[in-house]
Design an enzyme around this catalytic site. Structure first.
Site, PDB file in Angstrom:
ATOM      1  N   GLU A  88       1.284  -0.458  -5.073  1.00 37.57           N
ATOM      2  CA  GLU A  88       0.224   0.537  -5.301  1.00 37.57           C
ATOM      3  C   GLU A  88       0.886   1.883  -5.570  1.00 37.57           C
ATOM      4  OE1 GLU A  88      -3.366   3.179  -3.608  1.00 37.57           O
ATOM      5  OE2 GLU A  88      -1.697   2.616  -2.345  1.00 37.57           O
TER       6      GLU A  88
ATOM      7  N   ASP B  43       0.823  -1.201   0.000  1.00 35.75           N
ATOM      8  CA  ASP B  43       0.000   0.000   0.000  1.00 35.75           C
ATOM      9  C   ASP B  43       0.866   1.263   0.000  1.00 35.75           C
ATOM     10  OD1 ASP B  43      -2.659   1.253   0.459  1.00 35.75           O
ATOM     11  OD2 ASP B  43      -1.711   1.920   2.316  1.00 35.75           O
TER      12      ASP B  43
END
Ligand code: GLC
Length: 625
Positions: A301, A259
């Site tokens: 990401e 993330d």
């Protein structure tokens, strides 16, 4: 046991030099490096035999995930099926949807109301109680593996929740723990950071620092105030986070989504994005994974422009992430929907298609986050389209304000200073299905057209190179869910509009093609099965675009081992002609089975064709399929 020890040793020796070099470059700390190495050995020992077998299989076939059968689906566990056990009971539905990779949205321990959709992790080793336990996770991943379904989870490494044990100790004044975050006595240095660091949530969480009145300190919080940025200058942070990563990988996770990866290294006088040290860390993580659990994939990401995204693949000799999101293509797709002009999209696809075939992108129409209008404004500018006015147009269009729009959805983080805003909505709502279904002034034509647009967009996504990922519920045309406004914890965050609970009643209609869920599901099913069975959809097929001489029609070609397919996609509500002229033989439309020439092709409004080149000339059968 000995054999298995050798396997570990071999992998370890393969990477030791480079890993040590990078670690020392960043930390210069022998003792911590030794600790990391010992711990890797321990996590390897703890990894179960089934996973070790899978690791060996995947090591022997490193391209295992680049096949044309890969299809992802992402969902929040509670919204999809209540809890982990619920997800396990829905595996048949997942299989029926042709999905072999599920992304379980954040499920680790977090505090209700201060969770950012689970992206504020309070404990990396504990599952949220309402969703189940670590044991349930292990059962779920094992059940998935039996069905050849891969499981993806988020690894939120940029920050922890303020409720994480480290954060609590730091708040109480423990300096060792404070050094795991960015703590400041006054605003002098934070103020200097603020001069160069942009804001992620300008409206819902302005600024990059939060004042802690009890600790009398400022703490860095790039995202929400309760998400404290971790300080990766501290080797203790890196080591511990790697142990968390390996712990989770050992629960049977196949794909680790890193993330917010561009943010993990901070440096004064910079934007604190994509700094070189981020790449060092990701490269180390890749090697650590390849030593302990080589069956897993890293998905980065990186929600940024293509030049920033691609470096996260690393190089052929020193790879970093296995997969990255095709974010600019996603945003450009919706720009194309709003403008009916494929020029920018074609150019964007050309950029992606020119990249080495080793790079695997995840393609998607939308995810759990907002759609940011990160387009190539340099190109748009040449056509006299300005950034600010265009973003305004797109946001107006998708809210349904512009004349020819049937879209429904909401703005996200509208920044009154810059006039900037992003957008939230489900695929079906953005395609006009919500308006057609819920505002019954529209005739059935509007609904039919909206469904066609929805299906055409999926057909186009399946034609791109890479792995398609569907947001759970989009396969049955789920609409925006406005209930989040009633929940005080969610009301300020419009991303919840497109994270609604799965409508299982609607999913019960997938066999009935007179219903919207049935229409969409059955047509996607057809496309997914074609994609799975035709090798031109392999990730390393040649992929290119072809001029159609119509501004609304996109044409994508694919070629693999003597097979060729041409996809035609009409992004307008009018019937169009694609002025292509592929004279190398006859083609068959894979949907209708009709034989046709790939020249001067008429395409109905929001229609599409998958034209496959016939390899054997002659024959007059119309029933190819
Ligand atoms: C990622 C997630 C997003 C979250 C943010 C902070 O961008 O996709 O949902 O808000 O990270 O963790």
């Amino acid at each position: 046991m000995n054999k298995s020890k050798n396997v570990f040793e071999t992998r370890f020796c393969r990477h030791l030099d480079e890993l040590k070099w990078l670690y020392m470059e960043l930390y210069g700390n022998d003792a911590m490096f030794a600790e990391l190495c010992d711990s890797m050995g321990r996590f390897y020992q703890e990894r179960n035999e089934d996973l070790k077998i899978l690791d060996l299989e995947r090591e022997a076939q490193p391209d295992w995930y680049k096949k044309n059968d890969m299809l992802g689906m992402m969902f929040y566990i509670d919204n999809f099926a209540g809890n982990m056990k619920g997800v396990q009971s829905k595996l048949d539905y997942i299989e029926k949807s042709n999905v072999n990779y599920i992304h379980l949205m954040p499920f680790l321990d977090t505090v209700e109301g201060r969770s950012d959709g689970g992206y504020a992790v309070a404990d990396f080793r504990k599952v949220q109680e309402k969703l189940g336990t670590m044991e349930d996770l292990e059962h779920l991943t094992a059940a998935c593996h039996k069905k050849k379904i891969n499981v993806c989870m988020d690894f939120v490494m940029n920050h922890t929740s303020e409720d994480h044990a480290w954060a609590k100790k730091a708040r109480q004044g423990d300096e060792e723990y404070q050094s795991r975050y960015f703590f400041f006595d006054d605003f002098t240095i934070p103020g200097m950071y603020e001069n160069t660091v942009p804001q992620v949530f300008p409206t819902t969480a302005p600024g990059n620092f939060t004042w802690l009145p009890d600790a009398k300190k400022h703490v860095m919080t790039t995202f929400y105030p309760y998400q404290w940025d971790l300080n990766y200058r501290n080797p203790r942070v890196f080591n511990e986070m790697m142990y968390n990563f390996l712990f989770l990988a050992n629960k049977g996770i196949d794909i680790i989504r890193i993330d917010a990866v561009p943010y993990i290294w901070k440096e004064l006088y910079t934007s604190c994005r994509n700094l070189p040290q981020v790449h060092t860390i990701v490269r180390m993580m890749r090697m650590i994974g390849e030593i302990v659990c080589p069956g897993i994939l890293l998905l980065g990401e990186v929600v940024m422009e293509p030049e920033k995204v691609v470096p996260y693949f690393g190089t052929v000799e020193k790879p970093e992430c296995h997969m990255l999101y095709n974010v600019t293509t996603m945003a450009t797709t919706w720009h194309t929907v709003a403008t009916r002009n494929v020029r920018l999209l074609k150019q964007q696809l050309d950029i992606v298609n020119r990249l080495p075939k080793e790079y695997v992108f995840l393609n998607y129409l939308r995810c759990h986050d907002d759609i940011g209008w990160g387009l190539d404004y340099g190109t748009l500018m040449q056509e006299g389209i300005g950034e600010r006015s265009h973003k305004q147009y797109l946001n107006d269009y998708f809210q349904g304000y512009a004349g020819a729009s049937n879209s429904r959805g909401e703005l996200y983080n509208a920044d009154p200073l810059t006039g900037d805003a992003r957008f939230c909505g489900t695929t079906a709502s953005m395609c006009g299905i919500e308006k057609a279904v819920c505002e019954d002034r529209c005739g059935s034509n509007t609904l039919e057209r909206a469904v066609r647009l929805d299906v055409m967009l999926h057909a186009y996504m399946f034609m791109q190179s890479g792995i398609p990922v569907i947001y759970g519920g989009d396969e049955i045309g789920q609409l925006n869910d406005y209930n989040y406004k009633e929940n005080p914890h969610k009301a300020a965050d419009s991303r919840y509009i497109h994270r609604g609970a799965m409508d299982w009643k609607a999913a019960g209609q997938i066999e009935d093609v007179t219903t919207v869920p049935g229409k969409i599901f059955s047509q996607l099913d057809r496309l997914e099965k074609i994609r799975k069975s035709e090798k031109v959809f392999m990730a390393d097929a040649d992929t290119w675009t072809i001029d159609t001489w119509d501004e609304s029609v996109l044409c994508i070609g694919r070629y693999y081992e003597d097979e060729k397919i041409i996809g035609l996609f009409n992004f307008s509500e009018y019937d169009k002609t694609a002025w292509i002229n592929e004279t190398d033989g006859t083609y068959v439309d894979m949907i209708s089975g009709r034989r046709m020439q790939a020249s001067g092709v008429n395409i109905p409004a929001y229609g599409f064709y998958y034209l496959k080149k016939e390899n054997e000339p002659g024959g007059d059968s119309d029933e190819i399929l």
